[in-house]
Write a protein that holds these residues in place. Structure first.
Motif, PDB file in Angstrom:
ATOM      1  N   TYR A 108       0.837  -1.200   0.000  1.00 37.77           N
ATOM      2  CA  TYR A 108       0.000   0.000   0.000  1.00 37.77           C
ATOM      3  C   TYR A 108       0.875   1.256   0.000  1.00 37.77           C
ATOM      4  CZ  TYR A 108      -3.923  -3.039   1.422  1.00 37.77           C
ATOM      5  OH  TYR A 108      -4.876  -4.014   1.491  1.00 37.77           O
ATOM      6  N   SER A 110       2.031   4.962   1.341  1.00 32.73           N
ATOM      7  CA  SER A 110       2.239   5.483   2.696  1.00 32.73           C
ATOM      8  C   SER A 110       1.581   6.853   2.835  1.00 32.73           C
ATOM      9  CB  SER A 110       3.733   5.597   3.001  1.00 32.73           C
ATOM     10  OG  SER A 110       4.352   4.334   2.979  1.00 32.73           O
ATOM     11  N   LYS A 193      -0.223   2.890   6.353  1.00 33.71           N
ATOM     12  CA  LYS A 193      -0.479   2.401   5.007  1.00 33.71           C
ATOM     13  C   LYS A 193      -1.931   2.669   4.609  1.00 33.71           C
ATOM     14  CE  LYS A 193       3.534   0.483   4.020  1.00 33.71           C
ATOM     15  NZ  LYS A 193       4.295   0.796   2.789  1.00 33.71           N
TER      16      LYS A 193
END
Length: 309
Positions: A108, A110, A193
């Protein structure tokens, strides 16, 4: 040779100053006695030679006395005594592993970069530029709701309130943001995330933005880095973008998130993470376990069981 010289110097150092003075006096007497009978006064060379001989003999005698009491001086020094002592300080612990490793959250984005929004376009009587300004405000609201450190640690959602439409500022509740119950949780890393999607649709006068995201935190019990867990939240909601008195405004139509793993026996708008070894609480998740990383599952009405984070 260096070792022998060093040991010789050590032997000499064992002779005290008084003893050395007596040796010098004895050497002077010996020099006078060693002078030839025909000479009433020995030469300087003879005196120096006699003094040297006496000193050497005296040193040898003293060395023999020292060795009688300290025979270890002739024993080679163990190698261990030549090494540096081991450091007494505790080495720094290795850096902790990525707390998101082994989960879908590894890939994912940040932070706020994960709040992906549609490309601006003219819709509902708004120009593409006006829609773009509204979308930027939506991203700012999402960032304040789910990433603001003060809000996450249980503080008042001041960042979110400052961005909200003035007509809603007195209506904001804790359920609109993510906040951990004060004193229960620490972030194990500053990295959060985020993954998700949003859609843009037409309103009669304006545009609607529907959002669906996953926001994943690495958290720990205070002072317990051995209890790091991944906590997955699923924000859902919609925002209306409109123009009032020439100004682009954003109205929160609905906003909220569920979370796991959390205690199910507490309320009040705060998130109470469940850490390893802690009591599960009086209420446990119910129903068939759900995948917390499934972005398209419906929002649960209660506390549901999950397959893990």
């Amino acid at each position: 040779m260096d070792d022998l010289d060093a040991r010789f110097q050590e032997l000499v150092s064992q002779i005290g100053e008084d003893e050395q003075r007596r040796m010098r006096e004895a050497a002077a007497k010996a020099a006078r006695r060693a002078a030839p009978p025909s000479s009433r006064r020995p030469s300087s060379r003879a005196r120096r030679w006699a003094l040297a001989v006496v000193l050497v003999l005296a040193v040898l005698v003293a060395a023999a006395s020292v060795l009688a009491f300290r025979p270890e001086l002739l024993t080679p020094e163990p190698a261990v005594r030549r090494t540096q002592p081991a450091p007494t300080s505790t080495p720094e612990p290795p850096a902790p592993a990525d707390p998101f490793e082994g989960s879908p959250a590894t890939g994912y984005a940040s932070g706020a970069a994960g709040f992906v929004l549609p490309a601006p376009k003219a819709v509902g009587g708004l120009s593409a530029k006006e829609v773009g300004r509204g979308l930027a405000r939506v991203r700012d609201l999402l960032t304040a709701a789910y990433l603001d450190p003060a809000t996450l640690m249980g503080g008042e959602p001041k960042a979110f309130t400052a961005l909200a439409d003035p007509g809603q500022r007195k209506k904001i509740t804790r359920s609109w943001v993510n906040s951990f119950a004060p004193g229960t949780t620490e972030l194990a890393t500053d990295v959060i995330k985020v993954r998700g999607e949003a859609t843009l649709s037409r309103l009669r006068e304006g545009a609607r933005v529907k959002v669906s995201y996953l926001v994943v935190y690495a958290v720990q019990s205070p002072g317990r880095p051995d209890q790091v867990v991944r906590l997955v939240t699923r924000p859902r909601g919609s925002f209306a973008i409109y123009v009032s008195e020439g100004e682009v405004r954003v109205w929160v139509e609905r906003l909220g998130a569920d979370a796991t793993p959390v205690r199910c026996d507490v309320s009040g708008g705060y998130i109470h993470p469940r850490f390893p070894g802690s009591a599960p609480g009086r209420v446990s998740g119910t129903g068939a376990p759900r995948d917390p990383y499934d972005l398209h599952q419906p929002v649960s009405d209660g506390c549901t069981a999950t397959t893990g984070t």
